[in-house]
Design a protein around this motif. Structure first.
Motif, mmCIF file in Angstrom:
data_model
loop_
_atom_site.group_PDB
_atom_site.id
_atom_site.type_symbol
_atom_site.label_atom_id
_atom_site.label_comp_id
_atom_site.label_asym_id
_atom_site.label_seq_id
_atom_site.Cartn_x
_atom_site.Cartn_y
_atom_site.Cartn_z
ATOM 1 N N GLU A 103 0.835 -1.200 0.000
ATOM 2 C CA GLU A 103 0.000 0.000 0.000
ATOM 3 C C GLU A 103 0.870 1.250 0.000
ATOM 4 O O GLU A 103 1.855 1.336 0.739
ATOM 5 N N LEU A 104 0.492 2.221 -0.829
ATOM 6 C CA LEU A 104 1.107 3.543 -0.840
ATOM 7 C C LEU A 104 0.060 4.518 -0.334
ATOM 8 O O LEU A 104 -0.994 4.662 -0.944
ATOM 9 N N ILE A 110 1.450 13.996 -3.816
ATOM 10 C CA ILE A 110 2.713 13.751 -3.128
ATOM 11 C C ILE A 110 3.682 12.918 -3.958
ATOM 12 O O ILE A 110 4.883 12.939 -3.745
ATOM 13 N N GLY A 111 3.156 12.114 -4.913
ATOM 14 C CA GLY A 111 4.040 11.304 -5.752
ATOM 15 C C GLY A 111 3.669 9.837 -5.839
ATOM 16 O O GLY A 111 4.417 9.041 -6.416
ATOM 17 N N LYS A 112 2.516 9.447 -5.310
ATOM 18 C CA LYS A 112 2.119 8.035 -5.336
ATOM 19 C C LYS A 112 1.928 7.535 -6.769
ATOM 20 O O LYS A 112 2.381 6.441 -7.116
ATOM 21 N N THR A 113 1.244 8.324 -7.587
ATOM 22 C CA THR A 113 1.020 7.901 -8.974
ATOM 23 C C THR A 113 2.319 7.870 -9.757
ATOM 24 O O THR A 113 2.522 6.990 -10.607
ATOM 25 N N GLN A 114 3.231 8.804 -9.487
ATOM 26 C CA GLN A 114 4.542 8.783 -10.135
ATOM 27 C C GLN A 114 5.265 7.470 -9.823
ATOM 28 O O GLN A 114 5.902 6.865 -10.690
ATOM 29 N N PHE A 115 5.164 7.048 -8.582
ATOM 30 C CA PHE A 115 5.761 5.795 -8.148
ATOM 31 C C PHE A 115 5.135 4.618 -8.899
ATOM 32 O O PHE A 115 5.837 3.710 -9.365
ATOM 33 N N CYS A 116 3.810 4.635 -9.028
ATOM 34 C CA CYS A 116 3.094 3.555 -9.718
ATOM 35 C C CYS A 116 3.456 3.498 -11.199
ATOM 36 O O CYS A 116 3.601 2.406 -11.771
ATOM 37 N N LEU A 117 3.569 4.644 -11.841
ATOM 38 C CA LEU A 117 3.924 4.678 -13.264
ATOM 39 C C LEU A 117 5.299 4.057 -13.499
ATOM 40 O O LEU A 117 5.505 3.324 -14.470
ATOM 41 N N PHE A 302 3.792 8.283 2.136
ATOM 42 C CA PHE A 302 4.374 9.418 1.423
ATOM 43 C C PHE A 302 3.929 10.688 2.148
ATOM 44 O O PHE A 302 2.728 10.912 2.319
ATOM 45 N N GLU A 303 4.870 11.515 2.564
ATOM 46 C CA GLU A 303 4.526 12.748 3.267
ATOM 47 C C GLU A 303 5.500 13.854 2.891
ATOM 48 O O GLU A 303 6.551 13.598 2.288
ATOM 49 N N ALA A 304 5.137 15.084 3.237
ATOM 50 C CA ALA A 304 5.984 16.237 2.931
ATOM 51 C C ALA A 304 6.015 17.181 4.122
ATOM 52 O O ALA A 304 4.972 17.560 4.650
ATOM 53 N N HIS A 305 7.218 17.548 4.562
ATOM 54 C CA HIS A 305 7.371 18.548 5.616
ATOM 55 C C HIS A 305 8.834 18.998 5.635
ATOM 56 O O HIS A 305 9.721 18.341 5.081
ATOM 57 N N SER A 306 9.062 20.136 6.261
ATOM 58 C CA SER A 306 10.405 20.711 6.374
ATOM 59 C C SER A 306 11.063 20.892 5.014
ATOM 60 O O SER A 306 12.275 20.767 4.874
ATOM 61 N N GLY A 307 10.263 21.172 4.010
ATOM 62 C CA GLY A 307 10.810 21.420 2.679
ATOM 63 C C GLY A 307 11.194 20.179 1.914
ATOM 64 O O GLY A 307 11.792 20.281 0.840
ATOM 65 N N HIS A 308 10.872 18.992 2.423
ATOM 66 C CA HIS A 308 11.226 17.746 1.735
ATOM 67 C C HIS A 308 10.029 16.804 1.702
ATOM 68 O O HIS A 308 9.128 16.889 2.533
ATOM 69 N N ARG A 309 10.080 15.895 0.728
ATOM 70 C CA ARG A 309 9.132 14.794 0.692
ATOM 71 C C ARG A 309 9.839 13.543 1.195
ATOM 72 O O ARG A 309 11.044 13.382 1.006
#
Length: 361
Positions: A103-104, A110-117, A302-309
């Motif tokens: 599971e993603l 956030i980038g989940k679909t990019q990962f799947c592609l 997948f999360e984003a904080h402090s300027g990073h994912r």
């Protein structure tokens, strides 16, 4: 197994006809009665009853396996689809596992679909280039699949391969995309593709996203409050993964709690005041609930904080809690740190979009 027909268990014909005449047709019918009651109902001797019960029990119960046999079976049938992200592959002992649900989960964009592609592309690539040389079933419930973006990822990741004439078109032709708008349509789609799955042509199944199907059916009112749409989905998806021994990747959405009580308890003492952004951040949790969370084998947050994912390995039977900072480039997702960052305590399950860095070196 309880509903297995006695007619399929190889009883002597004369004995089977007696069972059938008394309307005892399944293993459950026979095994739910005491031997004495069964003897009276069938009007046969106790020795025959015991012999028949033993035969039905043996035919109904699955054969036992030793721990060693299970280990050898796992080694024989197991495998992984590499993500080509060395740090993540090492954490998962090779990549996305065959025969399991991965599971993603994370907020939109956030980038989940990019990962799947990228995974779809890798599964479709010929084995000589490190792929699985198979077809991919991509269940696209939110119309996010993009052939153009997938080819762009391929050209960025394998420029020497995608210069070959016609390879990009061939890879795209191996990916079967369907866009169901309900759980029933989803089941129908996979039923139609069952033969392809059984023939071992499919090497990867992706559902992006599973939560959308459930929420749409809820909005349409096609699911009553007593029904659990996840139960049937989970059983179906797990059987596909285990029987076909392919990786099954599912994306999940996040939701927010509506009450402060959901994240504050008496034993925590006095709660300090928090800003609106911190409060909304604390509220984020994976959709679909605890039943779903227990069913998946691997959960990547997948999360984003402090300027990073970050990609966090939040649930895995083999990996410690670890997070990897990443960026999304033309070639897809790229990790900024292959070693990973250890994650303290309950923070492994937190899902954030912004705020303070809670990850510790």
């Amino acid at each position: 197994m309880a509903n297995k027909l006695i007619s399929q268990m190889g009883l002597p014909p004369s004995l089977f006809h007696i069972f059938s005449a008394r309307n005892i047709l399944t293993a459950k019918d026979a095994l739910s009665l005491p031997e004495v009651d069964l003897m009276a109902l069938l009007d046969i001797e106790i020795d025959l009853v015991r012999s028949a019960v033993a035969h039905i029990s043996e035919a109904t119960c699955p054969p036992f396996q030793t721990g060693l046999a299970l280990l050898e079976e796992k080694k024989k049938s197991g495998g992984h689809l590499s993500t080509l992200l060395p740090g993540l592959d090492n954490a998962l002992c090779g990549g996305i596992p065959f025969g399991a649900l991965t599971e993603l989960v994370g907020p939109s964009g956030i980038g989940k679909t990019q990962f799947c592609l990228k995974l779809a592309l890798l599964a479709a690539l010929p084995e000589c280039y490190g792929g699985l040389n198979g077809r991919v079933i991509y269940i696209d419930t939110e119309s996010k699949f993009s052939s153009r973006r997938m080819i762009e990822i391929g050209e960025g990741s394998f420029p020497h391969i995608f210069r070959l004439q016609g390879l990009a078109q061939k890879m795209a032709g191996r990916i079967i995309v369907t866009r169901p708008t309900s759980i029933s349509e989803f089941n129908d789609s996979l039923q139609q593709m069952k033969l392809t799955l059984l023939q071992n042509e499919v090497k990867l199944l992706i559902v992006d996203s599973i939560a959308a199907l459930v929420s749409w059916d809820n909005e349409k009112g096609t699911i009553s409050s007593r029904q659990s749409p996840l139960r049937g989905l989970l059983s179906f998806l797990k059987s596909i993964a285990e029987f076909s021994q392919i990786p099954v990747v599912l994306t999940n959405q996040v939701r927010s709690h509506s009450s402060d009580d959901t994240f504050h308890y008496i034993f925590q003492g006095h709660r300090k005041e928090t800003s609106n952004s911190e409060r909304s951040e604390s509220h984020l949790t994976a959709a679909l609930g605890i039943q779903w969370a227990h069913a998946v084998t691997i959960r990547l947050i997948f999360e984003a904080h402090s300027g990073h994912r970050f990609i966090k390995v939040a649930k895995s039977p083999i990996s410690p809690p670890v997070a990897f900072p990443f960026v999304v480039e033309s070639s897809g997702i790229t990790l900024l740190n292959q070693e990973g960052i250890s994650v303290a305590g309950s923070e492994i399950n937190a899902i954030r979009c912004q705020g303070c860095n809670v990850l510790t070196q």
